[in-house]
Scaffold this active site. Sequence first.
Site, PDB file in Angstrom:
ATOM      1  N   ASP A 349     -21.725  -6.619  33.135  1.00 52.53           N
ATOM      2  CA  ASP A 349     -21.079  -5.113  32.734  1.00 52.53           C
ATOM      3  C   ASP A 349     -21.256  -4.577  34.271  1.00 52.53           C
ATOM      4  OD1 ASP A 349     -19.983  -2.850  31.398  1.00 52.53           O
ATOM      5  OD2 ASP A 349     -21.825  -2.150  32.125  1.00 52.53           O
ATOM      6  N   GLU A 386     -17.855  -8.548  35.632  1.00 53.73           N
ATOM      7  CA  GLU A 386     -16.945  -7.563  35.343  1.00 53.73           C
ATOM      8  C   GLU A 386     -16.733  -7.022  37.061  1.00 53.73           C
ATOM      9  OE1 GLU A 386     -15.749  -3.695  32.734  1.00 53.73           O
ATOM     10  OE2 GLU A 386     -17.962  -3.699  33.516  1.00 53.73           O
TER      11      GLU A 386
END
Length: 712
Positions: A349, A386
């Site tokens: 993330d 990401e």
Amino acid sequence: MTAEVDTQVLAGRPFPLGAHPEPGGVRFAVASASAEAVEVCLVEDGPSGLVERRYELTERTFGVWHGLIPGVTPGQRYGYRVHGPYEPYRGVRCNPAKILLDPYARRISGTVTDLDATLGHLGEDPMSGIPSAVDSLGSVPLSVVTAPGGPDTGPRPEVPWEETVVYELHVRGFTQRHPAVPPHLRGTYLGVAHPVVIEHLVRLGVTAVELLPVHSFADEPALARAGRHNYWGYSTLGFLAPHAAYASEPGREVEEFREMVAALHAAGIEVLLDVVFNHTCEGGLDGPTLSFRGLDAPAYYLHGPGGGGFDLTGCGNTLDAGSPTVVRLVTDSLRYWAGELGVDGFRFDLASVLGRPGGGGFDPHAGLLTAIATDPLLCQRKLIAEPWDATGEGYKVGDFGVQWAEWNGRFRDTVRDFWRTSTDVRDLAYRLTGSSDLYADDGRRPWQSVNFATAHDGFTLRDLVSYNDKHNEDNGEDNRDGANDNRSWNHGVEGETADGAVLALRARQARNLMSSLLLATGVPMLTAGDELWRTQGGNNNAYCQDNQISWLDWTGPTVPGSPAFAMLSFTRRVIGLRRQCPALRQTEFFEGRATPEDEPDLVWLRPDGQEMAETDWFDGSRHSLGMWIDGADCRSHTRSGEQVEDHSWLLVLHADPAPVEFVLPGPEYARCFEQVLDTGSPDGAPTLPGPLAPGTPLPVPGRTLMLLRASR
């Protein structure tokens, strides 16, 4: 609560960090350069409340406080108390009134029950320099000593990247409403492992599940004060502890997680984890002191001038990717999940934060990213970034190192725009072929583009074709949260409708998006429930919705003729086509290379059946494109390494609302064509008889995708 002090501590050793059962007791080791003294606090239930026994760790080696306490066994609850300076202007916040979680705890028991008791500072100003004297014991979670081992996770499937189809799911929401899963297993690790759930995944054809965060997490202070809860889990409390609430039996979260992994592995499905190493649940400087802040805030977090906050994540704090303490914690955590718990890969993330040591500019060769990619164990796992953070400077799609795959946000945006005729075909061609403009120049492969049309963060597929605007009122933030730019289209009516024409067009457009995703070169990622025609009622940020807004509804697919039944059938069909056709999942970028028959591997075609000219790419009114792929030299391999051949294929994408006649290319391409997919039919079944001769005008209705197999 009562506290006793005991001095019976043996020296132990500094590594590995955490609490480790050894002959005669448990060895504790925790890092803190800020501390002047550290106590291990063993906690038991007493007749009048919690009883705490404190043991001072007198040994300090390499900045690690350590010692072995005799007689301690697995299952013991514990925490740390850190004595030292409380100087917010330097970022140091030692406060022995706060009992702290072990960052290396493998089990965490309890939750925050009194947010005020967790605050390390007195009053409203976290920079006041006055520590709170309120003891947090009894109001915060505790670490639990855990023995290694557990159920065998089985042989890893080791699915090649080019065969991978990722399915992003939430452990709780995936099975919370599943009628065939026993009630006590719904929403748990064992719910995901249930045979009927495994059967759904296998029949769908996915090869990997990507689990939204299963690291132990806690509610952010703002949510807790509002009486709301974090559902997604992007608020980490412990990086080595599986989230306890996903266990069907309290205290068995480690064992049940391993059982889930074993069940998925037995079905040939890999397990990927969505991991959050960019921030923690402690939030901003006015947030709770639960672990990292009290142990050694400067070693964990970025700080601004005068000890102020530094936030690249939009979540109140940012872990410092340049800190050796953070590098060690992240890599130790990843090795634990990959080694002992059998995990096959990770999606990171806000991964750009990991490449910004000290909060500076992004460096794809930053220490933490390099440590992950070059680790002997982790380099054998799937690593997915990401490639952005909460800042403009952090948007780094295409800029990560050679070892990394990336979530390709450019693919999402282009495909959404193409099917609502908001872009031309130039960018679409790159996205359909693995995004060579982003990944080919640094030694990466097409499958390092993880393509997606939807994700947990944003509209579901159904909502993407049903809403122009977000509808997040249920989140309690006056609809201010969530993205405003969704590139969505409601097709004439906002939200639910009984208009048959609108519903039919929405379903067709959803099939167009799904097939564009699954037939493009690269690794496709589906969002759980899109194949079941799931809606969130237009909520594009359901992070705090632990209810039917987020939970999957499994009833629709059981009704023949229903939109959910058709969408599930369609998705299975297209994934099956992808699996059978290696030319549609190339392992190398198209280069116009010659095949043994001296023909190009890729040709772009106009509706008249002729090759696209240079000027055609700059025609902004063009919303139709043919993609010819020659399968004779597709450069794919069997798992034993042998090169395979495939049929050739013609993919026709027509986003314009008006129908078009697409002329099949001439005999130099194929002897005949056979339609195998038509998004104009509810389940994708072919609508045209075959075989079709070269040069045949192919009638293509408006907003339709077709796939044809070519025979020589």
